[in-house]
Design an enzyme around this catalytic site. Structure first.
Site, PDB file in Angstrom:
ATOM      1  N   GLY A 263     103.131 -26.977  59.245  1.00  0.00           N
ATOM      2  CA  GLY A 263     104.446 -27.595  59.277  1.00  0.00           C
ATOM      3  C   GLY A 263     104.686 -26.484  60.650  1.00  0.00           C
ATOM      4  N   GLU A 305     101.366 -26.647  64.975  1.00  0.00           N
ATOM      5  CA  GLU A 305     102.835 -26.839  65.945  1.00  0.00           C
ATOM      6  C   GLU A 305     103.117 -25.602  66.023  1.00  0.00           C
ATOM      7  OE1 GLU A 305     106.319 -28.589  64.272  1.00  0.00           O
ATOM      8  OE2 GLU A 305     105.651 -29.269  63.406  1.00  0.00           O
ATOM      9  N   TYR A 306     102.068 -25.165  67.908  1.00  0.00           N
ATOM     10  CA  TYR A 306     101.691 -26.329  68.410  1.00  0.00           C
ATOM     11  C   TYR A 306     100.364 -25.355  68.292  1.00  0.00           C
ATOM     12  CZ  TYR A 306     105.176 -28.709  67.751  1.00  0.00           C
ATOM     13  OH  TYR A 306     106.693 -29.737  67.617  1.00  0.00           O
ATOM     14  N   MET A 371     104.658 -37.303  66.631  1.00  0.00           N
ATOM     15  CA  MET A 371     105.822 -36.465  65.571  1.00  0.00           C
ATOM     16  C   MET A 371     106.210 -37.016  66.736  1.00  0.00           C
ATOM     17  SD  MET A 371     104.854 -33.848  63.768  1.00  0.00           S
ATOM     18  CE  MET A 371     104.399 -32.702  65.040  1.00  0.00           C
ATOM     19  N   ASP A 374     113.399 -35.509  67.114  1.00  0.00           N
ATOM     20  CA  ASP A 374     113.292 -34.059  67.702  1.00  0.00           C
ATOM     21  C   ASP A 374     113.015 -33.668  69.015  1.00  0.00           C
ATOM     22  OD1 ASP A 374     113.949 -33.369  64.456  1.00  0.00           O
ATOM     23  OD2 ASP A 374     112.349 -32.940  64.555  1.00  0.00           O
TER      24      ASP A 374
END
Length: 531
Positions: A263, A305-306, A371, A374
């Protein structure tokens, strides 16, 4: 996901219903034990229905059986919280074994998704009597003969279709958000999901480690908050969300649960993990397969990430690092476990997708979760305002390649099979304040107020506090006062799911489940849109 406090949006406009208040509800009267059907949502090619069983008698009801016919053009495609069998257009729904007796005055709801537009059922009976109460219909079995046996109902089946519907459950949700594993059940979401991602485990020191031991396996649940209504005991070997997930899987045998690591906040350990992928994979395997909860998890998810790029911190472990870590995980976990990854949706030229060899990892992953949210938000406090989850480009978009289709096409172009790509959907919005322009591209003075974090708000709040005023690039936006928000609605979600099907994608995933309404209207739209 984009941070340890990350949500994902999506929106659906299923209204919370009481049977008597919904114009398209079919309430079959009021008797001792009754059943009422209500349309929750209808998107033309499909619909969601909620069925409420009410005990109006003075005694507990141990079991119930509802029989009904559906008009031509309408069929049930999936269902939850009841066991349903059919013969042609005739359906039989019975109480699940885990549902206890229905007390006097109590109600119980189950639901189904159907094909075609909503149509009220016909010839409804409950326990042999009309669903509205009254005298049971005469039997058609001749005296002295035995009625034909009925086929026993199956255990809870997986949702229909071959598309994956994956939802993230955030471990911190059990605190201020008061969202527990039980809510996945009571909202009707469990019957619509195929997989749950438990977020997050940590990556401290290049090893998999516990994220929050209290939430994970120590918190004692009361009977009221427990999935099955049974309280934890002080000497119980396993408590917390892990034990609740175990109970949920017993109720819904089709569900798979995957433990997600990393995360936005906890990705720093992947850099060290890439230096010794085998040691990292071994630590993860020993943690996920710990005998205390080995039966809970069906695999591991990596949310880095990432790789070879910057998130909360920057990684420079090289373009092969991600591929090497995934290869080590597959080797250690074996071919039968799920190994998945949530990855960037940066479709820009030379962007984050280009920084790592995602295609090289594809053979060892069951799927990638892209994802696609965002992209824009009040992390740029002066704007310009822009939808955070655009499906396509639009005139004036602040950054080229920052939309979902750009990422999907880039990943497919690198040789990743479309069936291994899942489209990300958020159950939240991003917003600014100090905005005077209704359409995208306006200036702002900072993030809009949010319940838990400025600039972010759950769909379940935004649907009422700031209803959509327009759409752009396959998503929605809203201006209320000086606040400007972007989020998805049922219509835009339907468009995104149609896109996913047309592109041959493997399905969709959600960040994260607590942003949904208490009756699961958003997950219903995702599932309904995928068919």
């Amino acid at each position: 996901m984009k941070r340890s406090l990350r949500r994902s949006l999506w929106a659906g406009a299923v209204v919370a219903v009481t049977v008597a208040a919904v114009p398209m509800a079919s309430a079959f009267g009021a008797g001792s034990v009754t059943a009422a059907f209500a349309r929750v949502q209808d998107w033309g090619t499909g619909h969601e229905t909620r069925v409420t069983v009410a005990n109006g008698s003075s005694a507990s009801v141990d079991t119930w059986r509802i029989e009904f016919d559906l008009p031509a053009g309408t069929t049930i495609s999936s269902f939850w919280d009841a066991d349903v069998t059919s013969s042609g257009n005739h359906y039989v729904a019975v109480k699940k074994s885990w549902a206890g007796p229905l007390a006097p005055g109590a109600t119980f709801s189950w639901g189904y998704n159907g094909t075609g537009a909503y149509k009220a059922p016909l010839n409804c009976t409950i326990n042999g009597a009309p669903c509205g109460g009254g005298t049971p219909p005469p039997t058609t079995t001749p005296p002295g003969t035995t009625p034909p046996a009925t086929t026993p109902p199956p255990t809870t089946p997986p949702p229909s279709g071959d598309k994956k519907v994956v939802g993230y459950f955030a471990e911190w949700g059990v605190y201020a958000r008061n969202y527990h594993v039980k809510n996945i059940h009571t909202s009707g979401s469990a019957g619509k999901l195929t997989h749950i991602m438990y977020a997050f485990g940590n990556t401290t020191g290049g090893r998999c480690s516990i994220g929050d031991s209290y939430a994970d396996y120590e918190k004692a649940y009361t009977a009221a908050d427990s999935v099955d209504g049974v309280a934890d005991t002080w000497d119980q070997p396993l408590r917390g969300s892990f034990n609740q997930l175990r109970k949920l899987k017993r109720m819904y045998p089709h569900l798979k649960v995957v433990w997600s690591f990393g995360g936005w906040t906890w990705s720093s350990g992947f850099t060290q993990a890439a230096q010794n992928p085998a040691a990292f994979a071994d630590s993860c395997y020993r943690l996920v397969e710990d005998p205390r909860w080995a039966d809970v998890f069906d695999g591991i998810d990596i949310d880095w990430e990432y790789p070879n790029a910057c998130g909360l911190q920057c990684d420079s472990s090289g373009p092969n690092a991600f591929k090497n870590v995934v290869s080590a995980l597959r080797s250690r976990f074996g071919s039968s476990a799920l190994v998945t990854a949530a990855i960037t949706a940066d479709g820009s030229s030379g962007g984050k997708i280009d920084a790592a060899d995602y295609a090289g990892a594809a053979a060892n992953l069951n799927w990638f979760m892209v994802m696609a949210y965002d992209y824009f938000g009040a992390f740029n406090p002066q704007g310009p305002t822009a939808p955070h989850s655009p499906l396509t480009s639009y005139a004036g978009i602040p950054q080229q390649g920052f939309w979902a289709d750009a990422a999907i096409q880039k990943l497919k172009g690198k040789g990743i099979p479309a069936s291994k790509l899942l489209l990300g959907v958020g159950f939240y919005g991003r917003g600014w304040t100090g905005v005077t322009q209704a359409t995208p591209g306006g200036t702002a003075t900072g993030p809009a107020p949010g319940t838990y974090e400025a600039g972010i708000e759950d769909y379940k709040v935004l649907k009422s506090s700031c209803p959509s005023t327009g759409t752009v690039a396959g998503t929605a936006y809203a201006k209320c006062g000086s606040n400007w928000w972007s989020y998805d609605t049922p219509a835009t979600i339907g468009g995104k799911m149609t896109y996913a099907k047309n592109q041959g994608l493997g399905g969709a995933f959600i960040w994260e489940l607590s942003g949904d309404t208490s009756n699961g209207e958003l997950i219903g739209a995702v599932k309904g849109g995928l068919g």
